[in-house]
Motif scaffolding. Structure first.
Motif, short mmCIF file in Angstrom:
data_model
loop_
_atom_site.label_atom_id
_atom_site.label_comp_id
_atom_site.label_asym_id
_atom_site.label_seq_id
_atom_site.Cartn_x
_atom_site.Cartn_y
_atom_site.Cartn_z
N THR A 1 0.83 -1.20 0.00
CA THR A 1 0.00 0.00 0.00
C THR A 1 0.87 1.25 0.00
O THR A 1 0.62 2.18 -0.76
N TRP A 2 1.90 1.27 0.83
CA TRP A 2 2.82 2.40 0.89
C TRP A 2 3.51 2.59 -0.47
O TRP A 2 3.62 3.72 -0.96
N THR A 3 3.95 1.50 -1.08
CA THR A 3 4.64 1.57 -2.37
C THR A 3 3.71 2.10 -3.45
O THR A 3 4.12 2.94 -4.27
N MET A 4 2.47 1.65 -3.48
CA MET A 4 1.54 2.11 -4.50
C MET A 4 1.21 3.59 -4.32
O MET A 4 1.05 4.32 -5.30
N LYS A 5 1.10 4.06 -3.09
CA LYS A 5 0.86 5.49 -2.86
C LYS A 5 2.03 6.32 -3.36
O LYS A 5 1.83 7.37 -4.00
N LYS A 6 3.25 5.89 -3.08
CA LYS A 6 4.42 6.62 -3.55
C LYS A 6 4.52 6.57 -5.08
O LYS A 6 4.86 7.58 -5.71
N ALA A 7 4.22 5.44 -5.68
CA ALA A 7 4.27 5.32 -7.14
C ALA A 7 3.23 6.22 -7.80
O ALA A 7 3.48 6.80 -8.86
N LYS A 8 2.07 6.36 -7.16
CA LYS A 8 1.03 7.23 -7.70
C LYS A 8 1.49 8.68 -7.71
O LYS A 8 1.29 9.41 -8.69
N VAL A 9 2.14 9.12 -6.62
CA VAL A 9 2.63 10.50 -6.54
C VAL A 9 3.74 10.72 -7.57
O VAL A 9 3.76 11.74 -8.26
N ILE A 10 4.65 9.77 -7.69
CA ILE A 10 5.75 9.90 -8.65
C ILE A 10 5.21 9.95 -10.08
O ILE A 10 5.65 10.78 -10.89
N ALA A 11 4.25 9.09 -10.41
CA ALA A 11 3.67 9.10 -11.75
C ALA A 11 2.91 10.39 -12.01
O ALA A 11 2.94 10.93 -13.13
N HIS A 12 2.24 10.92 -10.99
CA HIS A 12 1.44 12.13 -11.16
C HIS A 12 2.33 13.33 -11.45
O HIS A 12 2.05 14.11 -12.36
N TYR A 13 3.38 13.50 -10.67
CA TYR A 13 4.23 14.68 -10.82
C TYR A 13 5.39 14.47 -11.78
O TYR A 13 6.07 15.43 -12.15
N GLY A 14 5.66 13.26 -12.21
CA GLY A 14 6.80 13.00 -13.07
C GLY A 14 6.47 12.77 -14.53
O GLY A 14 7.37 12.71 -15.36
N PHE A 15 5.19 12.70 -14.88
CA PHE A 15 4.82 12.37 -16.25
C PHE A 15 5.19 13.50 -17.22
O PHE A 15 5.85 13.26 -18.24
N ILE A 16 4.77 14.72 -16.94
CA ILE A 16 5.04 15.86 -17.84
C ILE A 16 6.54 16.13 -17.95
O ILE A 16 7.05 16.28 -19.08
N PRO A 17 7.31 16.17 -16.84
CA PRO A 17 8.76 16.34 -17.01
C PRO A 17 9.41 15.22 -17.82
O PRO A 17 10.34 15.47 -18.59
#
Length: 69
Positions: free
Chosen positions: A31-47
């Motif tokens: 659960t912790w890993t998926m939450k972190k992956a969601k944040v990384i994917a959200h803020y890292g896609f455009i860059p």
């Protein structure tokens, strides 16, 4: 009349065997890993798209990548 076989499990294969400390640790960690992956994917896609665009041929300037035209 034919007898029916019950599909309910009994014994150690029941629900209580899954609630051990290892299973709880794996569930919390995933659960912790998926939450972190969601944040990384959200803020890292455009860059990521901008970096890929700047490394392609022909090499555009940053202003060309960000302009709508």
């Amino acid at each position: 009349m034919a007898s029916r076989v019950s599909s309910k499990g009994k014994g150690k294969a029941g629900r209580g065997a899954e609630d051990g400390p290892t299973a709880r640790f794996v569930k919390e960690w995933s659960t912790w890993t998926m939450k972190k992956a969601k944040v990384i994917a959200h803020y890292g896609f455009i860059p990521l798209i901008i970096v890929i665009g700047m490394n392609s041929e022909p090499k555009p300037h940053l202003s060309q990548l960000l302009s709508p035209v």
